[in-house]
Design an enzyme around this catalytic site. Structure first.
Site, PDB file in Angstrom:
ATOM      1  N   LYS A  88      25.148  27.746  -5.043  1.00  0.00           N
ATOM      2  CA  LYS A  88      26.183  27.062  -4.251  1.00  0.00           C
ATOM      3  C   LYS A  88      26.404  25.634  -4.727  1.00  0.00           C
ATOM      4  O   LYS A  88      27.530  25.128  -4.688  1.00  0.00           O
ATOM      5  CB  LYS A  88      25.823  27.068  -2.761  1.00  0.00           C
ATOM      6  CG  LYS A  88      25.966  28.441  -2.142  1.00  0.00           C
ATOM      7  CD  LYS A  88      26.136  28.364  -0.638  1.00  0.00           C
ATOM      8  CE  LYS A  88      26.439  29.751  -0.074  1.00  0.00           C
ATOM      9  NZ  LYS A  88      26.354  29.812   1.366  1.00  0.00           N
ATOM     10  N   LYS A 117      27.946  39.782  -6.018  1.00  0.00           N
ATOM     11  CA  LYS A 117      27.775  40.481  -4.732  1.00  0.00           C
ATOM     12  C   LYS A 117      29.053  40.353  -3.889  1.00  0.00           C
ATOM     13  O   LYS A 117      29.795  39.377  -4.038  1.00  0.00           O
ATOM     14  CB  LYS A 117      26.546  39.969  -3.986  1.00  0.00           C
ATOM     15  CG  LYS A 117      26.677  38.573  -3.472  1.00  0.00           C
ATOM     16  CD  LYS A 117      25.543  38.175  -2.544  1.00  0.00           C
ATOM     17  CE  LYS A 117      25.870  36.784  -2.034  1.00  0.00           C
ATOM     18  NZ  LYS A 117      24.921  36.143  -1.205  1.00  0.00           N
ATOM     19  N   LYS A 136      31.783  36.805   1.611  1.00  0.00           N
ATOM     20  CA  LYS A 136      32.915  36.243   2.370  1.00  0.00           C
ATOM     21  C   LYS A 136      33.520  35.065   1.645  1.00  0.00           C
ATOM     22  O   LYS A 136      34.643  34.683   1.910  1.00  0.00           O
ATOM     23  CB  LYS A 136      32.522  35.764   3.767  1.00  0.00           C
ATOM     24  CG  LYS A 136      31.228  36.242   4.275  1.00  0.00           C
ATOM     25  CD  LYS A 136      30.919  35.749   5.670  1.00  0.00           C
ATOM     26  CE  LYS A 136      29.418  35.828   5.874  1.00  0.00           C
ATOM     27  NZ  LYS A 136      28.974  36.252   7.148  1.00  0.00           N
TER      28      LYS A 136
HETATM   29  P1  TYM Z   1      24.927  35.953   5.581  1.00  0.00           P
HETATM   30  O1  TYM Z   1      25.699  35.524   6.764  1.00  0.00           O
HETATM   31  O2  TYM Z   1      25.404  35.546   4.245  1.00  0.00           O
HETATM   32  O3  TYM Z   1      24.794  37.509   5.568  1.00  0.00           O
HETATM   33  C1  TYM Z   1      24.343  38.276   6.699  1.00  0.00           C
HETATM   34  C2  TYM Z   1      23.516  39.452   6.236  1.00  0.00           C
HETATM   35  O4  TYM Z   1      24.271  40.275   5.347  1.00  0.00           O
HETATM   36  C3  TYM Z   1      23.552  40.506   4.140  1.00  0.00           C
HETATM   37  N1  TYM Z   1      24.509  40.600   3.019  1.00  0.00           N
HETATM   38  C4  TYM Z   1      24.531  41.611   2.128  1.00  0.00           C
HETATM   39  N2  TYM Z   1      23.769  42.705   1.994  1.00  0.00           N
HETATM   40  C5  TYM Z   1      24.056  43.546   0.964  1.00  0.00           C
HETATM   41  N3  TYM Z   1      25.081  43.321   0.074  1.00  0.00           N
HETATM   42  C6  TYM Z   1      25.874  42.222   0.180  1.00  0.00           C
HETATM   43  N4  TYM Z   1      26.873  42.020  -0.679  1.00  0.00           N
HETATM   44  C7  TYM Z   1      25.608  41.307   1.243  1.00  0.00           C
HETATM   45  N5  TYM Z   1      26.185  40.136   1.625  1.00  0.00           N
HETATM   46  C8  TYM Z   1      25.499  39.715   2.715  1.00  0.00           C
HETATM   47  C9  TYM Z   1      22.667  39.268   3.993  1.00  0.00           C
HETATM   48  O5  TYM Z   1      21.546  39.523   3.160  1.00  0.00           O
HETATM   49  C10 TYM Z   1      22.267  39.003   5.433  1.00  0.00           C
HETATM   50  O6  TYM Z   1      21.157  39.814   5.797  1.00  0.00           O
HETATM   51  N6  TYM Z   1      21.125  32.694   5.673  1.00  0.00           N
HETATM   52  C11 TYM Z   1      21.619  33.953   6.225  1.00  0.00           C
HETATM   53  C12 TYM Z   1      21.719  33.919   7.728  1.00  0.00           C
HETATM   54  C13 TYM Z   1      20.438  33.562   8.389  1.00  0.00           C
HETATM   55  C14 TYM Z   1      19.307  34.403   8.578  1.00  0.00           C
HETATM   56  C15 TYM Z   1      18.376  33.595   9.283  1.00  0.00           C
HETATM   57  C16 TYM Z   1      18.995  35.698   8.201  1.00  0.00           C
HETATM   58  C17 TYM Z   1      20.184  32.353   8.978  1.00  0.00           C
HETATM   59  N7  TYM Z   1      18.929  32.384   9.503  1.00  0.00           N
HETATM   60  C18 TYM Z   1      17.116  34.095   9.618  1.00  0.00           C
HETATM   61  C19 TYM Z   1      17.729  36.197   8.553  1.00  0.00           C
HETATM   62  C20 TYM Z   1      16.819  35.396   9.246  1.00  0.00           C
HETATM   63  C21 TYM Z   1      23.015  34.203   5.667  1.00  0.00           C
HETATM   64  O7  TYM Z   1      23.700  33.311   5.269  1.00  0.00           O
HETATM   65  O8  TYM Z   1      23.391  35.523   5.742  1.00  0.00           O
END
Ligand code: TYM
Length: 337
Positions: free
Chosen positions: A114, A200, A203
């Site tokens: 990022k 990947k 969003k």
């Molecule tokens: P975020 O909001 O980017 O994504 C949410 C969840 O979706 C999964 N994910 C994917 N899995 C498979 N293929 C993809 N292309 C894909 N894109 C997204 C992510 O792995 C995630 O599980 N930092 C985290 C949010 C967070 C969090 C936490 C997660 C904040 N605190 C504590 C677990 C525990 C995030 O930005 O996910």
């Protein structure tokens, strides 16, 4: 068993989120033993680490709440809330800041991706983001954290922080924090962009054609799959034949994750056929899976008050559950309150 996970309320829920994480949240919620507990939250505090519009964030927080409920998260069984209503997340992040190491954060691939070449110009929050993520799970003594592949490194960091804190400030017999285990789905840990099989699905990709969103209607889904990047070869009859064909592998993976088959089983039916036959079958399977979810999503979005009430109730419960660990952390650090 304590299941804890979060999602950022930026943009709409996409197929990567659904197959990589949310579907697992729902499965774990449905199978959790009586004495276990699931907590799922909107990581709105994380969302301010990147430039953002406050109005958008407010709207997206309610939309993501509706999306999670539409996918099957039941606020009567799981604690569903947003971080901003539970100040203990931010508090614990600060308390863990003395334990987390610069070197650990510097190695985070999400930070490197990022920030790119412009590290100096990034927000401090983008750099310390994984410490907040550690606080999110450690606050609730999470045992299992269902996430996609891209979040595994952040979970390892949470374990490192917990371990060092326990070593430095607690005893082996009475640790302050539980070490959380990441749970990734073997069949869909990493769903790729429909336009580029090496990236990947995300969003933040500027092209909407790169992802299927939960709220897409049937025509849009069929169109996005039709336009998805592929190659001119027919499908092989075994997954080994997809080794240097990332886009084809991604579509077969998505099909399998939706139909509940492994990729070899999918290819035993479609092997030898071209994308002209495979893509419409995949599109139909997607529409069949997502149509009921997106209908529920639209219904839920009509009632903002009900969504606000879900978050308020969940946050009250989360605040209660977090108290003992937050207190123990202050005490362990010698902070007088
Ligand atoms: P975020 O909001 O980017 O994504 C949410 C969840 O979706 C999964 N994910 C994917 N899995 C498979 N293929 C993809 N292309 C894909 N894109 C997204 C992510 O792995 C995630 O599980 N930092 C985290 C949010 C967070 C969090 C936490 C997660 C904040 N605190 C504590 C677990 C525990 C995030 O930005 O996910």
């Amino acid at each position: 068993m304590r299941v804890v996970s979060g999602i950022q309320p930026t943009g709409n829920l996409h197929l990567g989120n659904y197959l990589g994480a949310i579907r697992n949240w729902v499965r774990m919620q449905d199978q959790i033993p009586e004495d276990g507990q699931c907590l799922f939250f909107l990581a709105d505090l994380h969302a301010i680490s990147m430039p953002h519009s406050p109005d958008e964030l407010r709207r997206a927080t309610l939309e993501m709440t509706a999306a999670l409920v539409a996918c099957g998260i039941d606020p009567a069984r799981s604690v569903l809330f947003n971080q901003a209503q539970v100040p203990a997340h931010a508090e614990l992040q600060w308390l863990l800041g003395g334990t987390a190491r610069m070197g650990w954060l510097n190695r985070m691939t999400q930070w490197k991706d990022k920030a790119g070449k412009n590290r100096e110009g990034q927000s401090v929050a983008l750099f310390t983001y994984p410490v907040l993520q550690a606080a999110d799970v450690l606050l609730y003594q999470a045992t299992h954290v269902p996430v996609g592949d891209d979040q595994k490194q952040h979970l390892e960091l949470a374990r490192d922080i917990a371990q060092k804190f326990n070593n430095d400030f607690a005893s082996e017999e009475a640790p302050v924090f539980t070490l959380p285990e990441p749970i990734t789905p073997p069949d869909a840990a990493r769903i790729m962009s429909l336009r580029d099989g090496s990236k990947k699905m995300s969003k933040s990709d500027p092209s909407e054609m790169s992802r299927i969103e939960l709220a897409d209607d049937a025509d849009t889904i069929m169109q996005k799959i039709k336009k998805a990047k592929t190659d001119p070869e027919p499908l092989p009859s075994e997954v080994a034949g997809l080794e240097s064909r990332p886009e084809a592998l991604n579509l077969v993976t998505i099909y399998g994750a939706l139909s509940g088959e492994n990729p070899d089983a999918v290819l035993s039916r479609f092997g030898g056929q071209g994308f002209g036959a495979f893509k419409p079958a995949l599109g139909e399977l997607l529409v069949e899976t997502l149509a009921p979810i997106s209908a529920r999503f639209r219904d839920l979005l009509e009632d903002h008050e009900a969504l606000d009430a879900i978050l308020a109730r969940g946050a009250a419960r989360a605040r209660e559950i977090g108290v003992p660990t937050l207190d123990a952390t202050y005490r362990a650090l010698g902070l007088v309150r």
